[in-house]
Design a protein around this motif. Structure first.
Motif, short mmCIF file in Angstrom:
data_model
loop_
_atom_site.label_atom_id
_atom_site.label_comp_id
_atom_site.label_asym_id
_atom_site.label_seq_id
_atom_site.Cartn_x
_atom_site.Cartn_y
_atom_site.Cartn_z
N LYS A 88 -0.05 -0.14 0.72
CA LYS A 88 0.79 0.27 1.85
C LYS A 88 1.82 -0.81 2.20
N LEU A 89 1.35 -2.04 2.44
CA LEU A 89 2.27 -3.12 2.80
C LEU A 89 3.12 -3.52 1.60
N ILE A 120 6.09 -1.29 1.18
CA ILE A 120 7.11 -1.57 2.19
C ILE A 120 7.89 -2.83 1.81
N VAL A 121 7.18 -3.87 1.39
CA VAL A 121 7.84 -5.12 1.01
C VAL A 121 8.76 -4.88 -0.19
N LEU A 169 -0.06 -10.08 -1.55
CA LEU A 169 -0.65 -9.26 -0.51
C LEU A 169 -2.07 -8.83 -0.87
#
Length: 88
Positions: free
Chosen positions: A13-14, A17-18, A70
């Motif tokens: 998820k993150l 986005i990154v 991450l």
């Protein structure tokens, strides 16, 4: 000068986005995307970059100026120890 960026856990998820933010910024270039092995995303194109599994990390690190990890702390420390960076 464009900053070359690689992202680990690029399909999370993150991470997604990154990767999107990096791809949208004219001062940044996504040059590497690391994904979990066996997750089915190795070889997948992420903003024009072929995702690699953890075994491709050394190659990804050679082509970037910044590495955004991450993953879990345990995974990151294990990779740093394996690469000889001295992290423990």
């Amino acid at each position: 000068m464009v900053i070359r960026v690689a992202v680990a856990r690029a399909t999370g998820k993150l991470g997604s986005i990154v990767c999107d933010l990096v791809a949208d910024d004219p001062e940044l270039e996504l040059t590497g995307a690391v994904v979990s092995s066996g997750g089915g995303h190795e070889g997948e194109s992420i903003h024009g970059v072929a995702a690699v599994g953890p075994d491709g990390l050394d190659r990804v690190l050679k082509d970037c100026d910044a590495y955004i990890d991450l993953t879990s702390p345990e995974a990151a420390i294990g990779r740093a120890s394996d690469s000889g960076t001295g992290a423990s």
